[in-house]
Design an enzyme around this catalytic site. Structure first.
Site, PDB file in Angstrom:
ATOM      1  CB  THR A 118      -0.956   0.091   1.485  1.00  0.00           C
ATOM      2  OG1 THR A 118      -1.571   1.126   1.587  1.00  0.00           O
ATOM      3  CG2 THR A 118      -0.259  -0.123   2.271  1.00  0.00           C
ATOM      4  CE1 TYR A 142      -3.655  -2.245   4.921  1.00  0.00           C
ATOM      5  CE2 TYR A 142      -3.673   0.160   4.433  1.00  0.00           C
ATOM      6  CZ  TYR A 142      -3.745  -1.328   3.926  1.00  0.00           C
ATOM      7  OH  TYR A 142      -3.829  -1.625   2.577  1.00  0.00           O
TER       8      TYR A 142
END
Length: 328
Positions: A118, A142
């Site tokens: 990501t 995250y």
């Protein structure tokens, strides 16, 4: 001879599209999923092995049964806000799960690994076009967990010869143009399905968080990639590894992005229906403009994200939305 590819999270949004792309490319996708956020109905292109990445014995059984030539790793907890409230859950699920998977792959001699990372690994770098060489500084659990997995892959490459292709990207949108699989989350947090729900009356209105940003229309700008283009890149990355190339990181984006108001306007144009929305306050931590480039993927992989127009993404998502999805 059938070439199996183990796809973790293959019952989820991106993973199910990847399984279809793998099947079309001549591979047999084997989905490994605990179905906590994925959908059994999405596993249409190969076998399903139910299991959890927290269970190394179960992972080893799946490697023993199918002898995959490679792994595509999508399974992860992925809500930024949730990761800030409960970071331990993200480190346990994402990092420990990935460690179990990587160790099982190495033990089985499966040394080609495609990882869905990501652009959250870059942290708060507002207003620049992110590239593979931009320094990483994640600001939530995250992004931190994904960065840790990237480091893990590097370490196992040095010690065990594991070869990896890492893809970093922001927002994925759209659906399979043939409407066999699509995007459906519970709860839903992504902009395009939220606004399509508002258009169709499944929710009262979309909330636009912040209208006073330093952008032409006052709303945030984000990069979007069509899910079909994204999984095409994953097939190219897989073939890159199987052809004997070394480990590589690739960003996948348009380099420009779309504002929230632009997405709303395009949805109105595609559906010919008004988008009910209300204006809300800014959310803490939201950056003004986040986009990434893809020059390396275009040059080295031959990637061509020609479907990543907002018109195509909303058109395909709307077709899926109208089909009823999995549990509508």
């Amino acid at each position: 001879m059938t070439r199996h590819v183990l796809v973790t999270g293959g019952a989820g949004y991106i993973g199910s599209h990847a399984c279809k792309a793998l099947a079309r490319a001549g591979f047999m996708p084997v989905t490994f999923d605990n179905l906590s956020t994925g959908w059994r109905e999405a596993v249409r292109f190969g076998p399903l092995e139910e299991g959890d990445l927290a269970d190394p014995v179960r992972i080893g059984e799946v490697f023993e049964r199918w002898r995959p030539v490679a792994v595509m790793h999508f399974a992860a907890l992925s809500l930024v806000g949730d990761s800030m409230r409960d970071p331990g859950r993200y480190w346990r699920a994402n990092v420990f799960g990935a460690l179990n998977l990587i160790e099982a792959a190495v033990a089985a001699g499966c040394l080609d690994f495609v990882f869905s990372s990501t652009c959250a690994t870059y942290g708060d770098q507002d207003g620049v076009i992110l590239t593979e060489d931009t320094p990483q500084a994640p600001i939530n659990a995250y992004g931190g967990s994904k960065r840790a997995i990237e480091d893990m892959l590097t370490d196992f490459g040095a010690s065990h010869g594991l070869r990896s292709v890492i893809f970093r990207y922001f927002n994925v949108a759209g659906a399979d143009p043939e409407a066999e699989v699509g995007e459906f989350h519970q709860p839903e947090t992504h902009l395009i399905p939220l606004l399509l729900d508002a258009i169709s009356g499944r929710r009262p209105a979309l909330t636009v968080y912040g209208t006073d940003y330093a952008t032409p229309d006052g709303t945030c700008i984000r990069d979007y990639v069509h899910v079909a283009d994204l999984v095409d890149a994953h097939i190219l990355g897989l073939n890159w590894l199987l052809e004997g190339h070394g480990s590589r990181v690739f960003c996948l984006g348009t380099g420009s992005g779309f504002s929230v108001r632009e997405v709303i306007a395009e949805a109105h144009a595609v559906t010919n229906r008004p988008v009910p929305f209300v204006e809300g306050e800014r959310r803490p931590g939201d950056a003004t403009r986040l986009v990434c480039g893809s020059a390396r993927a275009v040059t080295e992989l031959g990637w061509n994200p020609d479907r990543s127009t907002m018109r195509a993404m909303i058109t395909d998502a709307w077709r899926w939305h109208q089909s009823g999805g999995y549990e509508r």
